[in-house]
Write a protein that holds these residues in place. Structure first.
Motif, PDB file in Angstrom:
ATOM      1  N   UNK A 185      47.464  36.036  33.589  1.00  0.00           N
ATOM      2  CA  UNK A 185      46.056  35.420  34.029  1.00  0.00           C
ATOM      3  C   UNK A 185      45.987  35.903  35.377  1.00  0.00           C
ATOM      4  N   UNK A 186      44.423  36.282  35.849  1.00  0.00           N
ATOM      5  CA  UNK A 186      45.026  36.131  36.925  1.00  0.00           C
ATOM      6  C   UNK A 186      43.007  36.085  37.569  1.00  0.00           C
ATOM      7  N   UNK A 187      42.942  34.783  38.766  1.00  0.00           N
ATOM      8  CA  UNK A 187      41.461  35.192  38.532  1.00  0.00           C
ATOM      9  C   UNK A 187      41.230  34.541  40.433  1.00  0.00           C
ATOM     10  N   UNK A 188      40.721  35.711  40.931  1.00  0.00           N
ATOM     11  CA  UNK A 188      40.894  36.464  42.286  1.00  0.00           C
ATOM     12  C   UNK A 188      39.084  36.154  42.460  1.00  0.00           C
ATOM     13  N   UNK A 189      39.258  35.180  43.994  1.00  0.00           N
ATOM     14  CA  UNK A 189      38.123  34.978  44.626  1.00  0.00           C
ATOM     15  C   UNK A 189      38.050  36.811  45.322  1.00  0.00           C
ATOM     16  N   UNK A 190      36.754  36.850  44.505  1.00  0.00           N
ATOM     17  CA  UNK A 190      35.624  38.547  45.955  1.00  0.00           C
ATOM     18  C   UNK A 190      35.046  37.562  46.428  1.00  0.00           C
ATOM     19  N   UNK A 191      34.847  39.205  47.668  1.00  0.00           N
ATOM     20  CA  UNK A 191      33.652  38.320  48.515  1.00  0.00           C
ATOM     21  C   UNK A 191      32.244  38.189  48.009  1.00  0.00           C
ATOM     22  N   UNK A 192      32.187  38.969  46.622  1.00  0.00           N
ATOM     23  CA  UNK A 192      30.967  38.702  45.853  1.00  0.00           C
ATOM     24  C   UNK A 192      30.602  38.309  44.772  1.00  0.00           C
ATOM     25  N   UNK A 193      32.190  37.908  44.166  1.00  0.00           N
ATOM     26  CA  UNK A 193      32.427  38.340  43.160  1.00  0.00           C
ATOM     27  C   UNK A 193      33.185  37.314  42.705  1.00  0.00           C
TER      28      UNK A 193
END
Length: 552
Positions: A185-193
């Motif tokens: 499971x990959x939980x990745x913070x992007x710029x807007x979400x």
């Protein structure tokens, strides 16, 4: 405010806090809907703290004095404000994986029974006064957040929708990964979400996106579930483990968190315990390779190596080997970093370099335990390799892994870390190189005609397709429209015989070793893959992509 008022009034009377005369006077003076107990507290006959101390003592629930206690605002992700207000509770702290909660009424059994279902199973309850709990709620959630929650509003001032709280959101994410047989499971913070991806059958798939404002709460929830990570530390990588149950099945996940430019990124590896029961045939070995490899691992001594890149299933193969040779008359010890699965009947040692328990130190110690079979998670350096080789030369069977692209390259790798050629030739019995490739979905695969490029890359001609069952992916509901379902091993097995030992002693190059191994019948990774393409189990595309480094 308190349940079972009559019982509490009896406690106060027995403790001498009130008399029968007090009670008569209070009952006569109370106003409107006010209860006798509320009037006693309001008029100061009994203080909040006196009642809470008495109730705590009688119920056996520990009293906590919250005066001056500011609480931890990070814990608000575990108890939504609306839940805290509804049940008159507040988060107190964490002990391991247990959430500590302070309540006003230890005799409100309905609330105490409901909270494990509303929050998480592992709870520990403490008691304090209602007024101090309200102060703690304000400290943890903020006065504005508490008021918003009481009025049915969210933190942005809008009315709260039916979204699950963070606890439920994270729990559902883990359950979905398990149901879809995701390996990561990959939980990745992007710029807007926030992007959530599952790795299924070796391929990453986008599954959902969440608002960026939920990022901190999601990460905090995962850290707390792991039980070993610091919520406040966001500057350095952290590792942990989450264990939970789903439909009576145990879920076990290894958690890695690293800081990135957009916030902390999480990868959770789902450790599927069903793989512990796999046999070599279950992993995709054809009968000839299956028989050959079983003979190698059944030898009384020597070293058998499994090689391949990260994620090629080496550890699962080692476990399958141990399952095959595990018998009551054999003592098996493993050294792993970390211990991913608990194997029944096998002694497992976890590497802990922070206290000096390195691979080499653990290996030295285990030899004094007189094992028959030893499994090393990986041979990383000369010290570990030397001890493993000496163990194999003194009557032990040793299994381990190396990071090399093919089987013959393992000889050069051992030589590169400093092992003498004559020791390699004497100790190593065989080397298995492997990759994992996706299997075609059995419910929707369909006949497929390979093009000229695919035939050329696989070393085939049209004549070799006579009688073959080449199939291709189609896609259906059972395989999430991917056309693939599950993975299997493609392998090459390099047996070390007397002639190969002589070549190793002569320090011949890897291409020379590989050429001789081919002459002796070794099938390459790509050739094993071609057999499985012709049998309609996987596709040409899968084999070509996974064996790009195959020199043949």
């Amino acid at each position: 405010m308190y349940s079972n008022e009559e019982f509490l009034l009896e406690l106060l009377t027995e403790a001498g806090y009130v008399t029968s005369q007090n009670l008569q006077q209070v009952k006569a003076s109370r106003k409107g809907q006010e209860t006798t107990l509320e009037t006693l507290l309001k008029t100061g006959v009994v203080s909040d703290e006196q009642l809470a101390q008495l109730v705590s003592s009688n119920s056996g629930m520990e009293f906590v004095d919250l005066h001056g206690f500011q609480g931890n605002a990070m814990l608000k992700t575990l108890i939504p404000a609306e839940v805290a207000l509804r049940y008159k509770i507040a988060p107190l702290g964490m002990s391991g994986g247990t959430l500590q909660i302070v309540v006003a009424d230890p005799y409100d059994f309905e609330t105490l029974d409901a909270l494990p279902h509303a929050l998480q199973p592992d709870l520990e309850f403490f008691c304090s006064t209602p007024s101090l709990i309200r102060e703690l709620q304000a400290n943890v959630y903020g006065n504005e957040a508490v008021m918003d929650s009481a009025m049915g509003k969210g933190s942005d001032g809008a009315t709260t929708e039916g979204d699950a709280p963070i606890i439920k959101l994270v729990s559902n994410m883990l359950m979905e990964a398990f149901k879809n047989k995701a390996s990561d499971i990959h939980i990745e913070p992007l710029e807007k979400d926030i992007r959530v991806r599952f790795r299924m059958d070796g391929v990453l798939h986008d599954v959902e996106h969440h608002p960026k404002r939920l990022h901190s709460a999601i990460i905090s929830r995962i850290k707390i579930q792991s039980g070993t990570m610091s919520i406040d530390e966001k500057r350095i990588p952290q590792d942990g483990r989450i264990q939970m149950k789903f439909n009576e099945k145990e879920l076990d996940m290894r958690v890695s968190i690293i800081p990135t430019q957009n916030g902390e990124s999480v990868v959770m590896r789902v450790l599927d315990k069903s793989s512990l029961r796999l046999g070599l045939s279950d992993m995709g070995f054809f009968s000839d390779d299956h028989e050959c490899f079983e003979k190698l691992i059944s030898l009384p001594d020597g070293i058998v190596l499994v090689t391949g890149p990260t994620g090629s299933g080496k550890t699962t193969t080692l476990y399958a080997c141990l399952n095959f040779i595990n018998r009551p008359d054999r003592k098996i010890i493993t050294v792993e970093d970390p211990v991913e699965y608990e194997l029944p009947g096998i002694n497992q040692v976890m590497v802990r370099e922070d206290v000096g328990m390195t691979f080499a130190a653990a290996l030295r110690a285990m030899l004094r335990q007189a094992p028959n079979i030893i499994m090393l998670g990986e041979i990383r350096d000369l010290e570990t390799a030397s001890i493993a080789i000496n163990a194999s030369l003194t009557g032990h069977m040793v299994f381990s892994t190396l990071h090399t692209n093919d089987a013959p390259s393992a000889v050069a790798r051992l030589s590169d870390i400093g092992v003498k050629p004559f020791l390699i030739a004497s100790a190593v019995r065989g080397i298995l190189a492997q990759r994992l490739v996706r299997k075609l979905c059995p419910d929707c695969k369909e006949p497929y005609i390979m093009n000229a490029k695919e035939l050329r890359q696989l070393g085939l001609d049209v004549g070799q397709l006579q009688g073959a069952s080449v199939m291709g992916p189609k896609g259906c509901n059972r395989c999430r429209s991917s056309g693939y379902k599950g993975r299997m091993v493609i392998a090459e097995i390099f047996k070390i015989d007397d002639e190969v030992r002589t070549m190793i002693n002569q320090q011949l190059t890897t291409p020379q070793l590989r050429k001789r191994a081919r002459e002796l019948g070794m099938r390459t990774l790509r050739e094993d893959g071609v057999r499985k393409v012709l049998a309609g189990i996987t596709t040409a595309e899968e084999i070509i992509e996974s064996t790009m480094s195959d020199s043949e």
